[in-house]
Design a protein around this motif. Structure first.
Motif, short mmCIF file in Angstrom:
data_model
loop_
_atom_site.label_atom_id
_atom_site.label_comp_id
_atom_site.label_asym_id
_atom_site.label_seq_id
_atom_site.Cartn_x
_atom_site.Cartn_y
_atom_site.Cartn_z
N VAL A 38 121.36 24.81 8.98
CA VAL A 38 121.99 23.32 9.03
C VAL A 38 121.01 22.61 10.07
CG1 VAL A 38 124.02 22.19 9.89
CG2 VAL A 38 124.48 24.14 8.64
N GLY A 39 120.56 23.06 11.20
CA GLY A 39 119.88 22.20 12.08
C GLY A 39 118.55 21.85 11.44
N ASN A 40 117.99 22.66 10.84
CA ASN A 40 116.70 22.56 10.19
C ASN A 40 116.72 21.45 8.94
OD1 ASN A 40 114.22 23.80 11.48
ND2 ASN A 40 115.47 25.48 11.25
N LEU A 41 117.78 21.71 8.12
CA LEU A 41 117.90 20.73 6.99
C LEU A 41 118.48 19.42 7.41
CD1 LEU A 41 120.02 22.95 4.60
CD2 LEU A 41 117.71 22.13 4.49
N ILE A 42 118.99 19.17 8.57
CA ILE A 42 119.41 17.86 9.10
C ILE A 42 117.91 17.36 9.46
CG2 ILE A 42 120.48 16.57 11.37
CD1 ILE A 42 122.66 18.75 11.27
N ILE A 43 117.14 18.06 10.37
CA ILE A 43 115.88 17.47 10.45
C ILE A 43 115.14 17.01 9.40
CG2 ILE A 43 113.68 17.92 11.40
CD1 ILE A 43 115.35 17.86 13.61
N ILE A 44 114.99 17.74 8.26
CA ILE A 44 114.57 17.59 7.16
C ILE A 44 115.19 16.23 6.26
CG2 ILE A 44 114.20 18.22 4.71
CD1 ILE A 44 113.92 21.19 5.84
N ILE A 45 116.52 16.07 6.23
CA ILE A 45 117.09 15.11 5.66
C ILE A 45 116.59 13.76 6.23
CG2 ILE A 45 119.26 14.08 5.14
CD1 ILE A 45 120.25 17.05 4.55
N LEU A 46 116.80 14.01 7.63
CA LEU A 46 116.53 12.37 8.59
C LEU A 46 115.12 12.14 8.36
CD1 LEU A 46 118.40 13.43 11.93
CD2 LEU A 46 119.07 11.66 10.17
N THR A 47 114.19 12.99 8.49
CA THR A 47 112.73 12.60 8.20
C THR A 47 112.44 12.10 6.97
OG1 THR A 47 112.09 14.77 7.95
CG2 THR A 47 111.97 14.17 10.32
N LEU A 48 113.11 12.27 5.85
CA LEU A 48 113.03 12.11 4.41
C LEU A 48 113.81 10.58 4.30
CD1 LEU A 48 113.46 15.28 2.37
CD2 LEU A 48 111.45 13.91 2.47
N MET A 49 114.71 10.62 4.93
CA MET A 49 115.81 9.30 4.63
C MET A 49 115.32 8.31 5.31
SD MET A 49 117.36 10.48 2.03
CE MET A 49 118.97 9.29 1.81
N ASP A 50 115.25 8.38 6.89
CA ASP A 50 115.17 7.33 7.81
C ASP A 50 113.67 6.66 7.98
OD1 ASP A 50 114.82 6.08 10.51
OD2 ASP A 50 116.94 6.45 10.48
N ALA A 51 113.71 5.38 7.70
CA ALA A 51 112.29 4.77 7.67
C ALA A 51 111.56 4.74 8.88
CB ALA A 51 112.52 3.05 7.46
N GLN A 52 112.29 4.95 10.01
CA GLN A 52 111.62 4.87 11.48
C GLN A 52 110.93 6.20 11.73
OE1 GLN A 52 114.80 4.11 14.38
NE2 GLN A 52 114.31 1.66 14.29
N LEU A 53 111.38 7.47 10.82
CA LEU A 53 110.89 8.60 10.97
C LEU A 53 109.83 8.97 10.15
CD1 LEU A 53 114.04 10.55 11.88
CD2 LEU A 53 112.38 9.42 13.40
N LYS A 54 109.13 7.88 9.37
CA LYS A 54 108.03 7.89 8.65
C LYS A 54 106.79 7.90 9.09
CE LYS A 54 110.79 7.85 4.69
NZ LYS A 54 110.86 9.02 3.72
N THR A 55 106.45 8.80 10.26
CA THR A 55 105.29 8.73 10.88
C THR A 55 104.76 10.25 10.81
OG1 THR A 55 106.35 9.53 12.94
CG2 THR A 55 106.14 7.25 12.49
N PRO A 56 103.09 10.52 10.99
CA PRO A 56 102.72 11.86 10.88
C PRO A 56 103.44 12.84 11.77
CG PRO A 56 101.10 10.00 11.07
CD PRO A 56 102.41 9.57 11.23
N MET A 57 103.85 12.31 13.07
CA MET A 57 104.78 13.47 13.84
C MET A 57 105.82 14.18 13.14
SD MET A 57 106.10 13.04 17.75
CE MET A 57 107.67 12.02 17.33
#
Length: 312
Positions: A38-57
């Protein structure tokens, strides 16, 4: 001549024979496995969906979460099945497949951690050139390089391992198929492959740890030259999560491989392996999320959007 696949089934000894302790271990591993997924899937979904998290990091963080999900899945569900059914057997093919994926994913994780430290180095030490240096193409190349390095680590020893002969004894002193317990029960000479596994493990640790160390030495030098205390705190806070994960990952792996043949350390090594494959994948997403304001904000925004859509 004996066929090296003469033994088609191995018996996994597990962690304990105590029925009550088995129940507690099952509950603990089941909960940690669900939380890690659940924790890792949340990270995956957030980094795929949120525009602010579209960075190399966050690109590397997302791929690190993929690795964590795959790594814990390669070990824990099988042991949960063993605990729930009492069937401790595993086929020859499944056993070597488990060893292959565990080492591949583990080695790739180390190289990805080194890549993530390089990303932090560029972000802090070369901020004006960050977007140019860490372009989308470069990020994908670094990710591919991490996977290729992992493959180079596992292919030679697994190729030799498949040629080993297993005679009459098929009990593996572990809760999953692991390289050294498997080598102990082989009836052919294992000295060369043991040395190869150790050398590859040490090389992986030394190379990746050196790259991490080099990145952070340069980061510390640059940050200490910042004029404001607030700037220093902000710079260090962006690296703190990665440093904690690096410490946990390297510390546990070094402990396992420092004395792989010590009989008195077998039980302790099994416990450390349990923590590495169950607890660490749970901790890592929370370490990154709870110490990262952007991830927390992205999570809050996602919850708000979900609540708003559900009300409509």
């Amino acid at each position: 001549m004996r066929n090296n696949t003469g033994i088609m089934l191995f018996v996994l000894r597990g962690l304990t024979d105590d029925p009550q302790l088995k129940v507690l271990i099952f509950i603990f591993l089941f909960l940690t496995y669900v939380l890690s997924i659940v924790g890792n899937l949340i990270i995956i979904i957030l980094t795929l969906m949120d525009a602010q998290l579209k960075t190399p990091m966050y690109f590397f963080l997302r791929n690190f979460s993929y690795l964590e999900v795959a790594f814990t899945t390669s070990y824990i569900p099988r042991y949960l099945y063993n605990l729930s059914t009492g069937d401790n057997t595993i086929t020859y093919i499944a056993c070597f497949a488990q060893i292959f994926f565990v080492i591949l994913l583990g080695a790739t994780e180390f190289f990805l951690l080194a890549t993530m430290s390089y990303d932090r180095y560029v972000a802090i030490c070369k901020p004006l050139h960050y977007t140019t240096i860490m372009s989308n193409k470069v990020c994908k190349q670094l990710l591919l390089g991490s996977w290729l390095a992992g493959l180079m680590i596992i292919i030679p020893p697994i190729s030799l391992g498949l040629q080993l002969e297993f005679c009459d004894y098929n009990v593996v002193d572990h809760f999953g198929c692991d390289a050294f317990p498997m080598l102990k029960i082989a009836c052919s000479d294992t000295q060369f492959i043991e040395k190869m596994v150790l050398i590859f493990a040490i090389l992986t640790l030394i190379i990746t740890l050196f790259l991490v160390f080099l990145s952070y030495i340069n980061i510390i030098r640059t940050v200490l030259r910042f004029p404001s205390v607030q700037q220093r705190k902000k710079a260090f806070s962006t690296c703190s999560s990665h440093m904690i994960v690096v410490s946990i990952t390297y510390g546990s792996c070094i402990f396992i491989y420092i004395k792989p043949s010590a009989k008195e350390g077998v039980t302790l090594n099994k416990v450390v392996t349990v923590l590495t494959t169950s607890v660490a994948p749970v901790m890592n997403p929370f370490i990154y999320a709870l110490r990262n304001k952007q991830v927390i904000q992205a999570f809050k925004d996602s919850i708000k959007r979900f609540v708003f859509l559900s009300k409509q």
